[in-house]
Write an enzyme that holds these catalytic residues in place. Structure first.
Site, PDB file in Angstrom:
ATOM      1  N   ARG A 100      11.946  -5.882   4.177  1.00 12.81           N
ATOM      2  CA  ARG A 100      11.644  -4.464   3.890  1.00 12.81           C
ATOM      3  C   ARG A 100      12.571  -3.526   4.675  1.00 12.81           C
ATOM      4  NH1 ARG A 100       5.613  -2.086   4.707  1.00 12.81           N
ATOM      5  NH2 ARG A 100       5.760  -2.903   6.817  1.00 12.81           N
ATOM      6  N   ARG A 110      -9.645   0.491   9.303  1.00  9.25           N
ATOM      7  CA  ARG A 110      -9.158  -0.869   9.487  1.00  9.25           C
ATOM      8  C   ARG A 110     -10.191  -1.743  10.186  1.00  9.25           C
ATOM      9  NH1 ARG A 110      -3.400   0.397   9.277  1.00  9.25           N
ATOM     10  NH2 ARG A 110      -2.245  -1.557   9.188  1.00  9.25           N
ATOM     11  N   ARG A 114      11.490  -1.636  10.282  1.00  8.68           N
ATOM     12  CA  ARG A 114      10.454  -1.365  11.283  1.00  8.68           C
ATOM     13  C   ARG A 114      10.488  -2.431  12.372  1.00  8.68           C
ATOM     14  NH1 ARG A 114       4.888  -0.126   8.151  1.00  8.68           N
ATOM     15  NH2 ARG A 114       4.108  -1.515   9.774  1.00  8.68           N
ATOM     16  N   LYS A 135       0.830  -1.223   0.000  1.00  3.25           N
ATOM     17  CA  LYS A 135       0.000   0.000   0.000  1.00  3.25           C
ATOM     18  C   LYS A 135       0.861   1.269   0.000  1.00  3.25           C
ATOM     19  CE  LYS A 135      -2.264  -1.220   3.762  1.00  3.25           C
ATOM     20  NZ  LYS A 135      -1.662  -2.546   4.062  1.00  3.25           N
ATOM     21  N   ARG A 163      -0.001  -9.543  12.651  1.00  5.00           N
ATOM     22  CA  ARG A 163      -0.685  -8.470  11.912  1.00  5.00           C
ATOM     23  C   ARG A 163      -1.615  -9.055  10.855  1.00  5.00           C
ATOM     24  NH1 ARG A 163       4.634  -5.736  10.226  1.00  5.00           N
ATOM     25  NH2 ARG A 163       3.421  -4.626   8.664  1.00  5.00           N
TER      26      ARG A 163
HETATM   27  P1  ADP Z   1       0.999  -2.194   7.661  1.00  6.02           P
HETATM   28  O1  ADP Z   1       2.194  -2.038   6.787  1.00  6.02           O
HETATM   29  O2  ADP Z   1       1.024  -3.388   8.536  1.00  6.02           O
HETATM   30  O3  ADP Z   1      -0.294  -2.037   6.944  1.00  6.02           O
HETATM   31  P2  ADP Z   1       0.854   0.464   8.954  1.00  6.02           P
HETATM   32  O4  ADP Z   1       2.116   1.215   8.796  1.00  6.02           O
HETATM   33  O5  ADP Z   1      -0.310   0.904   8.139  1.00  6.02           O
HETATM   34  O6  ADP Z   1       1.159  -1.081   8.766  1.00  6.02           O
HETATM   35  O7  ADP Z   1       0.421   0.473  10.506  1.00  6.02           O
HETATM   36  C1  ADP Z   1       1.301   0.002  11.513  1.00  6.02           C
HETATM   37  C2  ADP Z   1       0.528  -0.278  12.784  1.00  6.02           C
HETATM   38  O8  ADP Z   1      -0.105   0.936  13.249  1.00  6.02           O
HETATM   39  C3  ADP Z   1      -0.609  -1.282  12.662  1.00  6.02           C
HETATM   40  O9  ADP Z   1      -0.164  -2.616  12.758  1.00  6.02           O
HETATM   41  C4  ADP Z   1      -1.495  -0.855  13.845  1.00  6.02           C
HETATM   42  O10 ADP Z   1      -0.961  -1.317  15.059  1.00  6.02           O
HETATM   43  C5  ADP Z   1      -1.369   0.658  13.845  1.00  6.02           C
HETATM   44  N1  ADP Z   1      -2.447   1.300  13.047  1.00  6.02           N
HETATM   45  C6  ADP Z   1      -2.295   1.931  11.836  1.00  6.02           C
HETATM   46  N2  ADP Z   1      -3.488   2.372  11.378  1.00  6.02           N
HETATM   47  C7  ADP Z   1      -4.414   2.007  12.301  1.00  6.02           C
HETATM   48  C8  ADP Z   1      -5.835   2.140  12.413  1.00  6.02           C
HETATM   49  N3  ADP Z   1      -6.564   2.719  11.435  1.00  6.02           N
HETATM   50  N4  ADP Z   1      -6.442   1.650  13.505  1.00  6.02           N
HETATM   51  C9  ADP Z   1      -5.750   1.031  14.472  1.00  6.02           C
HETATM   52  N5  ADP Z   1      -4.417   0.844  14.445  1.00  6.02           N
HETATM   53  C10 ADP Z   1      -3.744   1.327  13.378  1.00  6.02           C
END
Ligand code: ADP
Length: 212
Positions: free
Chosen positions: A120, A86, A153, A13, A164
């Site tokens: 990554r 989410r 990360r 994404k 996740r």
């Molecule tokens: P990924 O690459 O896993 O999609 P993100 O960078 O989008 O990860 O998000 C990292 C973490 O931040 C998620 O695993 C979650 O813990 C938290 N997070 C991000 N967006 C949300 C959301 N909309 N609601 C709840 N937690 C979130």
């Protein structure tokens, strides 16, 4: 244009958002980045957010909605929402915040998601995303775009990625039907080789977005 990117962790994404925002002149709003910035800047929610993120869990709706609203108030024009909503409750809350034209759902197999995640690396300065297997930086540890330092990360371990993915299937996957029922869900195959992010996947996204 206001679009949502939906897809399991490591579907790409963030990588695709960076390309799509340039083509359509949109602002990329990543709730993961908002949270990581909050943690890095010692924001009051930082400690709680870090603990939850490192477990592979979500942060509470109220926390993320407040951060998102604050960010959207600063912005004008089209946006790409990456990482929000989410959960179904977040999708309901979003209805009161802004209208959405399309939801691009990136389909990816779990094995590809895990492989991509553990290889990554991300730029500390510009957020550029690389992959040590398929999308290598030209110079080890250095960002191709801004020469910033590359880091991994904390939540990109195999164990946390699996957690996740589980959280995604339990809490986020129901959004696919939610947006399908609204007639705005569009699927894109994201298993394609990341070494050509400019090509197939982006072309497929453009075919969809040019029609909306
Ligand atoms: P990924 O690459 O896993 O999609 P993100 O960078 O989008 O990860 O998000 C990292 C973490 O931040 C998620 O695993 C979650 O813990 C938290 N997070 C991000 N967006 C949300 C959301 N909309 N609601 C709840 N937690 C979130």
């Amino acid at each position: 244009m206001k679009i949502i990117l939906l897809g399991a962790p490591n579907a790409g994404k963030g990588t695709y958002a960076r390309k799509i925002k340039e083509i359509y002149n949109l602002t990329h709003v990543s709730t993961g980045d908002l949270l990581r910035n909050a943690i890095a800047n010692n924001h009051p929610i930082g400690a709680e957010a870090k603990e939850l993120i490192d477990q592979g869990s979500f942060v509470p709706d109220e926390m993320i909605v407040n951060l998102l609203k604050e960010e959207l108030e600063k912005l004008e024009g089209g946006i790409i929402l990456d990482g929000f909503p989410r959960t179904l409750s977040q999708a309901e809350l979003l209805k009161d915040i802004t209208d959405i034209n399309a939801v691009l759902k990136f389909d990816i197999n779990d094995e590809v998601a895990i492989r991509r995640g553990i290889s990554r690396v991300i730029c500390k300065d510009c957020g550029g995303i690389f992959n040590l297997l398929k999308l290598k930086p030209k110079e080890e540890g250095i960002c191709d775009h801004c020469q910033g330092e590359l880091y991994r990360r904390d939540d990109d371990t195999e164990e946390t990625i699996k957690s996740r993915l589980k959280t995604y299937y339990e809490q986020t996957a129901p959004l696919e039907d939610f947006y399908k029922n609204l007639g705005i869900l569009k699927s894109v195959d994201a298993n394609l080789d990341m070494s050509h992010p400019d090509f197939k996947v982006i072309k497929n996204c453009q075919e969809i977005l040019d029609k909306i």
